[in-house]
Design an enzyme around this catalytic site. Structure first.
Site, PDB file in Angstrom:
ATOM      1  N   HIS A   1      -1.776 -13.169  47.640  1.00 59.94           N
ATOM      2  CA  HIS A   1      -2.436 -13.484  48.911  1.00 59.94           C
ATOM      3  C   HIS A   1      -2.213 -12.406  49.982  1.00 59.94           C
ATOM      4  CE1 HIS A   1      -1.971 -17.962  47.562  1.00 59.94           C
ATOM      5  NE2 HIS A   1      -3.004 -17.383  46.988  1.00 59.94           N
TER       6      HIS A   1
HETATM    7  C1  LIG Z   1      -5.049 -13.502  40.231  1.00 60.45           C
HETATM    8  C2  LIG Z   1      -5.392 -14.140  41.544  1.00 60.45           C
HETATM    9  C3  LIG Z   1      -5.291 -15.519  41.689  1.00 60.45           C
HETATM   10  C4  LIG Z   1      -5.616 -16.117  42.909  1.00 60.45           C
HETATM   11  N1  LIG Z   1      -5.653 -17.482  42.982  1.00 60.45           N
HETATM   12  C5  LIG Z   1      -6.175 -18.067  44.081  1.00 60.45           C
HETATM   13  C6  LIG Z   1      -6.442 -19.463  44.099  1.00 60.45           C
HETATM   14  O1  LIG Z   1      -6.217 -20.183  43.130  1.00 60.45           O
HETATM   15  N2  LIG Z   1      -6.981 -19.992  45.225  1.00 60.45           N
HETATM   16  C7  LIG Z   1      -7.254 -19.232  46.327  1.00 60.45           C
HETATM   17  O2  LIG Z   1      -7.703 -19.782  47.334  1.00 60.45           O
HETATM   18  N3  LIG Z   1      -6.999 -17.912  46.330  1.00 60.45           N
HETATM   19  C8  LIG Z   1      -6.526 -17.305  45.227  1.00 60.45           C
HETATM   20  N4  LIG Z   1      -6.356 -15.958  45.198  1.00 60.45           N
HETATM   21  C9  LIG Z   1      -6.626 -15.186  46.426  1.00 60.45           C
HETATM   22  C10 LIG Z   1      -8.116 -15.045  46.758  1.00 60.45           C
HETATM   23  O3  LIG Z   1      -8.889 -14.959  45.584  1.00 60.45           O
HETATM   24  C11 LIG Z   1      -8.313 -13.831  47.660  1.00 60.45           C
HETATM   25  O4  LIG Z   1      -7.559 -13.987  48.842  1.00 60.45           O
HETATM   26  C12 LIG Z   1      -9.763 -13.616  48.070  1.00 60.45           C
HETATM   27  O5  LIG Z   1     -10.590 -13.566  46.926  1.00 60.45           O
HETATM   28  C13 LIG Z   1      -9.894 -12.322  48.863  1.00 60.45           C
HETATM   29  O6  LIG Z   1     -11.232 -12.153  49.244  1.00 60.45           O
HETATM   30  P1  LIG Z   1     -11.739 -10.795  49.883  1.00 60.45           P
HETATM   31  O7  LIG Z   1     -13.185 -10.960  50.138  1.00 60.45           O
HETATM   32  O8  LIG Z   1     -10.854 -10.420  51.001  1.00 60.45           O
HETATM   33  O9  LIG Z   1     -11.500  -9.682  48.770  1.00 60.45           O
HETATM   34  P2  LIG Z   1     -12.023  -9.618  47.188  1.00 60.45           P
HETATM   35  O10 LIG Z   1     -12.507 -10.961  46.821  1.00 60.45           O
HETATM   36  O11 LIG Z   1     -10.915  -9.013  46.485  1.00 60.45           O
HETATM   37  O12 LIG Z   1     -13.287  -8.696  47.325  1.00 60.45           O
HETATM   38  C14 LIG Z   1     -13.275  -7.326  47.580  1.00 60.45           C
HETATM   39  C15 LIG Z   1     -14.426  -6.704  46.794  1.00 60.45           C
HETATM   40  O13 LIG Z   1     -14.702  -5.416  47.319  1.00 60.45           O
HETATM   41  C16 LIG Z   1     -14.844  -4.495  46.256  1.00 60.45           C
HETATM   42  N5  LIG Z   1     -14.478  -3.197  46.799  1.00 60.45           N
HETATM   43  C17 LIG Z   1     -13.270  -2.826  47.262  1.00 60.45           C
HETATM   44  N6  LIG Z   1     -13.312  -1.560  47.741  1.00 60.45           N
HETATM   45  C18 LIG Z   1     -14.574  -1.131  47.569  1.00 60.45           C
HETATM   46  C19 LIG Z   1     -15.230   0.094  47.864  1.00 60.45           C
HETATM   47  N7  LIG Z   1     -14.592   1.116  48.442  1.00 60.45           N
HETATM   48  N8  LIG Z   1     -16.551   0.224  47.551  1.00 60.45           N
HETATM   49  C20 LIG Z   1     -17.216  -0.819  46.992  1.00 60.45           C
HETATM   50  N9  LIG Z   1     -16.635  -2.017  46.672  1.00 60.45           N
HETATM   51  C21 LIG Z   1     -15.322  -2.162  46.973  1.00 60.45           C
HETATM   52  C22 LIG Z   1     -13.896  -5.021  45.194  1.00 60.45           C
HETATM   53  O14 LIG Z   1     -14.183  -4.498  43.927  1.00 60.45           O
HETATM   54  C23 LIG Z   1     -14.101  -6.523  45.313  1.00 60.45           C
HETATM   55  O15 LIG Z   1     -15.173  -6.959  44.532  1.00 60.45           O
HETATM   56  C24 LIG Z   1      -6.018 -15.314  44.014  1.00 60.45           C
HETATM   57  C25 LIG Z   1      -6.120 -13.937  43.873  1.00 60.45           C
HETATM   58  C26 LIG Z   1      -5.832 -13.339  42.653  1.00 60.45           C
HETATM   59  C27 LIG Z   1      -5.962 -11.845  42.510  1.00 60.45           C
END
Ligand SMILES: Cc1cc2nc3c(=O)[nH]c(=O)nc-3n(C[C@H](O)[C@H](O)[C@H](O)COP(=O)(O)OP(=O)(O)OC[C@H]3O[C@@H](n4cnc5c(N)ncnc54)[C@H](O)[C@@H]3O)c2cc1C
Length: 520
Positions: free
Chosen positions: A462
């Site tokens: 997280h």
């Molecule tokens: C293994 C795991 C288990 C988890 N379990 C849970 C759970 O059960 N419940 C829960 O609520 N949360 C859980 N989480 C946490 C939750 O999934 C994350 O906090 C959330 O998905 C983050 O969202 P985000 O949009 O910030 O980033 P992400 O969902 O990580 O999205 C970022 C995206 O941007 C893309 N990206 C990054 N840099 C670039 C770039 N320079 N150019 C183009 N694309 C790029 C990446 O490839 C990715 O697709 C878990 C996380 C993980 C890794």
């Protein structure tokens, strides 16, 4: 100008944004994603998540810097690199956190983000199987359901927690968060419901939305004080795209990295890497926070856990009816505890129960059958930072969470391990559980337990806070999520959270994106 909105990252936040901005047919929207399509069947079958951590093609597979308080270990930080981002590889537990988490954001300068202001957006995104109420919504795009399959031991875990003196709850997202029960999950009819499933797929047929996968954003283009587009790399070639508004949704590691690569961040750090300074913004990459987790493992007396499932039988049962262990998110049950160290009535420890032996993120397969209690402290005091190792966008940044650098965090981890053992020791569990695998029966004193924590604690995934929202000098975005000091550039993802919330972070990130897209 080719696009009105350019969104970097098709993760939990990015897919929500792509859907909402393309609802208006006069908007031209580009969604860039560094990873590929989410075709792999293990993404969609919930229990497939056990295999996802080690799939390097869909995972950034980050590692932290060596951790001083954790025996100089580098901790594994999986992040999704695929449509859906981390929502395509996460454990699907649906949690919002506690009312006071958001009230604390608002008090700290995030005006408009108190619980009463964010609750309507949580409700809007939900399609909740158990029906609408003051705390839940129906008809939203994100399907939130009850688990279709649970293991006997998950029920026993809940019973044991009640026997240990904690209350039972059927809803961690209702008026009261504390207690033990089953997680609600982001699934639809036994299938993962990632942000890509919920928000991107329904929008893909819109002619005003373009999705470019395998496209790594390398730099935001800035002219005077305005973002005007991006440089990105696709199939080895650098390309330029122009847009009216650039929105970074790359997550808590990649969004600050991209700002730094674009010359937005602490000036001395940028100069060290010979990056042209566009804006001296000292908070970029700072304020890194994460939930550190300790797993306590016990053997199972009967071979009823998920350790050695017959993959063919499980696969067939899942394929024909989406039933059986294949439909399980594995972290089936859990709880929120107000520990003796709590500073208010907010739970300060969260547990996840896994009816399998889980070591090293599932990458180390242990012999036999068993179960795991994950326990993490919800509001650690340690703060870390993210910095560049080089000006090369292809090189991972240095991730320094500084885990356990505060006495309070060490005390809380000890409490986590102690409470896990308390639950295992209840009468109701006794007929089912065998010897302790980790830390092991010989480990009893506080010093021994702390040594075990230093050797075994891991991230529970997280990370947040590296482009924090607020109005103080370390804030990166304002409460409208626009980067301070620049026009037409926003950050919308986990990095903008000023403080960790008391729970899992996927739903809060999606709420943030819904609220931003509505301009609320
Ligand atoms: C293994 C795991 C288990 C988890 N379990 C849970 C759970 O059960 N419940 C829960 O609520 N949360 C859980 N989480 C946490 C939750 O999934 C994350 O906090 C959330 O998905 C983050 O969202 P985000 O949009 O910030 O980033 P992400 O969902 O990580 O999205 C970022 C995206 O941007 C893309 N990206 C990054 N840099 C670039 C770039 N320079 N150019 C183009 N694309 C790029 C990446 O490839 C990715 O697709 C878990 C996380 C993980 C890794």
């Amino acid at each position: 100008m080719e696009f009105d909105y350019i969104i970097v990252g098709a993760g939990s936040a990015g897919c929500v944004l792509a859907n909402r901005f393309s609802e208006n047919p006069s908007n031209r929207v580009l969604l860039l994603e560094a990873g590929g399509k989410d075709w792999h069947p293990f993404i969609h079958m919930p229990a497939g998540l056990a295999k996802l951590a080690s799939m390097s093609k869909i995972n950034w597979g980050y590692e932290t810097e060596p951790q001083q308080e954790l025996n100089q270990r580098r901790l594994f930080w999986p992040r999704g690199k695929v449509l859906g981002g981390s929502s395509s590889i996460n454990a699907m537990c649906y949690c919002r956190g506690h009312r006071k988490d958001y009230d604390s954001w608002a008090q700290g300068g995030a005006k408009g983000w108190g619980f009463d202001q964010v609750l309507p957006w949580f409700i809007k995104l939900e399609d909740y199987e158990n029906g609408a109420s003051d705390y839940h919504g129906t008809g939203g795009l994100l399907s939130v359901q009850n688990l279709r399959h649970t293991n006997l031991l998950s029920g026993k875990f809940i019973e044991a927690a009640v026997q240990a003196g904690f209350n039972r709850t059927d809803d961690f997202n209702g008026p009261h968060q504390r207690g033990f029960g089953y997680y609600q999950v982001t699934q639809k009819n036994g299938r993962r419901c990632s942000s890509a499933d919920a928000y991107l797929r329904p929008a893909l047929s819109r002619s005003n939305l373009e999705v470019r996968t395998h496209s790594l954003a390398e730099k935001v283009l800035i002219e005077s004080d305005r973002a005007t587009g991006l440089i990105y790399r696709r199939k080895g070639k650098q390309q330029t795209v122009r847009g009216g508004h650039v929105i970074l949704a790359g997550g808590a590691i990649n969004s600050p990295q991209l700002l730094l690569l674009s010359g937005i961040g602490p000036a001395d750090h940028l100069r060290k890497h010979t990056i042209n300074v566009h804006l001296d913004l000292p908070g970029v990459g700072r304020n890194l926070q994460d939930h550190l987790d300790i797993c306590t493992l016990r053997a199972s007396k009967e071979p009823i856990t998920y350790d050695r499932l017959n993959e063919i039988t499980v696969g067939l049962r899942y394929l024909f009816g989406r039933k059986g262990p294949g439909a399980s998110n594995v972290a089936e049950a859990g709880g929120f505890i107000v520990s003796r160290h709590a500073q208010d009535d907010r739970p300060d420890i969260q547990m996840h129960f896994v009816p399998a032996l889980l070591d090293d993120h599932g990458r180390n397969i242990l012999p036999g059958y068993g179960m795991t209690i994950h326990a993490c402290a919800l509001r650690p005091e340690s703060r870390g930072q993210l910095t560049l190792k080089s000006a090369d966008p292809g090189e991972a940044p240095a991730i320094q969470p500084n885990y356990l650098s505060k006495e309070y965090d060490r005390k809380m981890m000890l409490e986590c391990a102690t409470l896990a053992r308390k639950i295992y020791s209840q009468e109701t569990f006794k007929p089912y559980i065998g010897e302790e695998v980790f830390p092991g029966a010989k480990i009893q004193s506080e010093e021994e337990i702390m040594a075990f924590i230093r050797q075994k604690a891991e991230s529970i995934y997280h990370p947040i806070g590296t482009c924090k929202m607020g109005t103080d000098e370390m804030a990166v975005v304002d409460p409208q999520l626009n980067v301070h000091g620049l026009q037409s550039l926003s950050v919308v993802d986990a990095s903008i959270m000023p403080e960790l919330i008391s729970g899992n972070t996927n739903a809060p990130v999606m709420m943030i994106a819904e609220k931003f897209a509505a301009g609320a």
